[in-house]
Design a protein around this motif. Sequence first.
Motif, PDB file in Angstrom:
ATOM      1  N   UNK A 136      40.561  49.777  36.603  1.00  0.00           N
ATOM      2  CA  UNK A 136      40.077  49.475  37.951  1.00  0.00           C
ATOM      3  C   UNK A 136      40.921  48.403  38.619  1.00  0.00           C
ATOM      4  N   UNK A 192      49.704  61.208  44.188  1.00  0.00           N
ATOM      5  CA  UNK A 192      48.709  60.888  43.160  1.00  0.00           C
ATOM      6  C   UNK A 192      48.943  59.569  42.461  1.00  0.00           C
ATOM      7  N   UNK A 231      45.924  37.339  48.021  1.00  0.00           N
ATOM      8  CA  UNK A 231      45.430  36.124  47.391  1.00  0.00           C
ATOM      9  C   UNK A 231      46.530  35.084  47.508  1.00  0.00           C
ATOM     10  N   UNK A 232      46.163  33.900  47.939  1.00  0.00           N
ATOM     11  CA  UNK A 232      47.160  32.855  48.082  1.00  0.00           C
ATOM     12  C   UNK A 232      47.692  32.741  49.497  1.00  0.00           C
ATOM     13  N   UNK A 285      44.857  46.436  38.404  1.00  0.00           N
ATOM     14  CA  UNK A 285      46.194  46.488  37.819  1.00  0.00           C
ATOM     15  C   UNK A 285      46.457  45.184  37.079  1.00  0.00           C
ATOM     16  N   UNK A 327      37.552  59.728  40.878  1.00  0.00           N
ATOM     17  CA  UNK A 327      38.792  59.128  40.374  1.00  0.00           C
ATOM     18  C   UNK A 327      38.593  58.602  38.952  1.00  0.00           C
ATOM     19  N   UNK A 378      45.873  28.655  51.793  1.00  0.00           N
ATOM     20  CA  UNK A 378      46.076  27.617  50.781  1.00  0.00           C
ATOM     21  C   UNK A 378      45.119  26.462  51.000  1.00  0.00           C
ATOM     22  N   UNK A 379      44.747  25.811  49.907  1.00  0.00           N
ATOM     23  CA  UNK A 379      44.002  24.588  50.043  1.00  0.00           C
ATOM     24  C   UNK A 379      44.966  23.480  50.439  1.00  0.00           C
ATOM     25  N   UNK A 433      34.537  55.852  41.943  1.00  0.00           N
ATOM     26  CA  UNK A 433      33.917  55.661  40.637  1.00  0.00           C
ATOM     27  C   UNK A 433      33.781  56.977  39.875  1.00  0.00           C
ATOM     28  N   UNK A 472      40.042  51.628  45.530  1.00  0.00           N
ATOM     29  CA  UNK A 472      38.744  50.961  45.629  1.00  0.00           C
ATOM     30  C   UNK A 472      38.729  49.964  46.788  1.00  0.00           C
ATOM     31  N   UNK A 524      33.435  54.899  48.121  1.00  0.00           N
ATOM     32  CA  UNK A 524      33.303  54.063  46.914  1.00  0.00           C
ATOM     33  C   UNK A 524      32.780  54.889  45.725  1.00  0.00           C
ATOM     34  N   UNK A 545      47.237  32.280  43.132  1.00  0.00           N
ATOM     35  CA  UNK A 545      47.477  31.199  42.164  1.00  0.00           C
ATOM     36  C   UNK A 545      46.360  31.095  41.130  1.00  0.00           C
ATOM     37  N   UNK A 548      47.032  53.469  42.814  1.00  0.00           N
ATOM     38  CA  UNK A 548      46.194  52.960  41.717  1.00  0.00           C
ATOM     39  C   UNK A 548      44.724  52.955  42.112  1.00  0.00           C
ATOM     40  N   UNK A 549      43.872  52.968  41.113  1.00  0.00           N
ATOM     41  CA  UNK A 549      42.423  52.921  41.365  1.00  0.00           C
ATOM     42  C   UNK A 549      42.061  51.659  42.137  1.00  0.00           C
ATOM     43  N   UNK A 550      42.726  50.555  41.813  1.00  0.00           N
ATOM     44  CA  UNK A 550      42.430  49.293  42.490  1.00  0.00           C
ATOM     45  C   UNK A 550      42.667  49.418  43.996  1.00  0.00           C
TER      46      UNK A 550
END
Lengths: 243, 528
Positions: free
Chosen positions: A62, B255, B295-296, A64, B105, B299-300, B102, B263, B98, A25, B258-260
Amino acid sequence: MSVRLPRVAEELALDARGVARSYGRLVALRSLDLKMRGGECVALIGANGSGKSTAVKTMTGLLEPSDGSVRIAGFDPHTEPEAEAARAALALVPDAPLLYDDLTVRQHLELVTLAHGVPDDGIDALLDRLGLTARAGFLPAELSRGMRQKTGLACALIRPARLLVLDEPVVGLDPPSQALLRELLIEAKRAGTAVLLTTHQMAFADGVADRAILLDEGEVLDRGPWGEVRGRAAQRGWLPDEH
Amino acid sequence: MSTDAAAAAPPVRSVGEIRAWWRVVHPPPSLGKRFEPVYFVGITLAILGPFFYGAASSALADVAAPRAVADWGPALALVALLALVRWGAVQGPVVFSVPDVAQLLGAPLPRTDLALRPLARSLLIGAAGAAVAAGLALVGIAGHHRGVPVGRGIGFGAAIVGLGVLGVAGASLVQCSPRIDRATRIATWPVVAIAIALVVISSSSDSARKVVLWSGPWGWAIQPVIGAQDHWPLALVLLAAFTAAVVAIAIRRRGTCSTERHMLRAQARSGAIASLYSMNARFVGRSLAGVSRRAGSTRGVALRPPRRPGLAIAWRDAVAALGTPQRLGEAVVLALGGSLVCLLNADHPAAVAGGALAIYVGASRLLEPLRSETDTPDRVRVLLREPMGRVIARHAAVPAALTLVCTLIAVAGVAIAGALPDHGGAVAALLVLASVPIALCAALSSRRGGQLSDSVMSFAATDQSGFGGVIIIAWIIVFPALAVALGTLAVAVPAAHGTKAVPQLAIALVIAAYAMERGLRWERFAPG
């Protein structure tokens, strides 16, 4: 095998349109547009957590993007195999240098030249310029924070690039090294490289940046010529001026 | 740096040239050195193999009886396949360091070339691991002089190897594609439910078992040892074709990660290896979980804080539980399910032990705030007023209360359904009483943190009796074992022997709970 790159005049070094990035969020970056041509420098400024690093990481592949598109020298850095050409045109200096534990400073540069298919005859001169000659045979663990940062910088400068991106480049650098970095960035601009840097140290960008984008909570709060944005930012009290 | 040079399109070297350079900078170990582990494994197997084979074949033969393989085989194969595929969500077959992410990749090198060798290596390791598993299973299946025809044995080995390769290829797809990652994550619990259904269906009738055996790769893989003589080769062909197709897709898409995502995995592996060196299992898990943590997902929660300071920790735990609804749901399901298993199988001690373990794990799911305190003991000193031991003890209150409530609900449900066992009142009362010390066992285990204590490590290292490993294992399992023992005694004894010992058991459980609570707040051995 060679990487096809368009001529400088034909393509923008960076063309970011509506780039956004969310973490759940938390919207870390909202709809950032940025076009950069060779020879100009744009500074992304903002307080901690304003989205500068997210913007840089998203535009360099780095991270998306949640939305929007990015082109580096006309190529999408997020889609293979097109991203290969984008990486050939991009040199990135991350905020924390990402170095191999078991390679010396010189070996890092040799690896980068090899991986990018460029001659390695400029290594000695660059090491000398950055004051790393005496440490060329040292491993990262034997280097200070600043020396590691310089090694990361050398890895970016040793190869040709259309776009040089530096994320908080002055962190960990002493004043003489900061001055040297400014010189190098000005030279890169003169050579036609587009330079994108993030910083919250306004004084560093003086004389280097041509334009600036002020970010706050992931949103573009202000943009324009460097001097104007800097002045408005100081008036608003957004950023301390550390002169 | 010059733009002209970039525009001139420099020739890009191949990945092979980078590897050749790397071999010059860091020469690989000699052939003899590389074969050292193989030699040691070989010599160990030659010396201890016959002894272990005798012991293992006897034990495995009891477990891997034909009926058990027919009932449980497809479900176990499905769960193993799921686990392998989901491994791609936290690591996967192609993980770089790592700096590799860098520098390599980040270079204009073809990712398909960079990923090919690690993917091929992982597929081979998957095949080898599956071959070992198939060998062990065959030892059990052929045990007690049952024997397995050579053709079927080879077919079974090939099928399990195929399943291993299929799992690794699936993990590669999960690693590369957020869409497939999300789909398999959503499918995880439904697949577990399907596995349970497979067991139930398999054991219901022969015709139903046939349906299970043809229901997918998990059934095809088992057919060589239990399928009809005419049909298992067809199942093997189906499995081979399916595996080949998935491997081909994985190779084609190798291939595209993604880089993300690379990483995240690289950082997780680096953190996990560092934690392994310090023998900290919790931090290993945390490092790896960081990759797939959405992420998410936490929750708060706006929960009004209490006025009494003594309830501050309970409020903090309630906020944590409500903020992670999935974890709360798992805890409730495990506590309710474990209690139901105990009540409905009171005359089967093994089932009761399983139920008690489920209750323990359920309580453990809610003890994350306690574990978080042991991770960073200094935070307690900075933010809270009470001493560490008391804080730890207070963290056990919410999990214990929730476990108690779940057990009460299970008892009420079973009583209303009229399904209580013999001496049902006594069994139910003792199970309710036992639920609290079971939860406290989980708290005592969590209180120790994820790291093997220095005293245990030094004791095990200097032990001359050869039981160092046993000491470490005992240290790890002591509290889960105690929880299982308490739960089993509380349910199985009255179910088998009536109400005679109920008062003594009840008093023992109350004393155990009291002693555990005192142990939790023991300042002398508090973390930090």
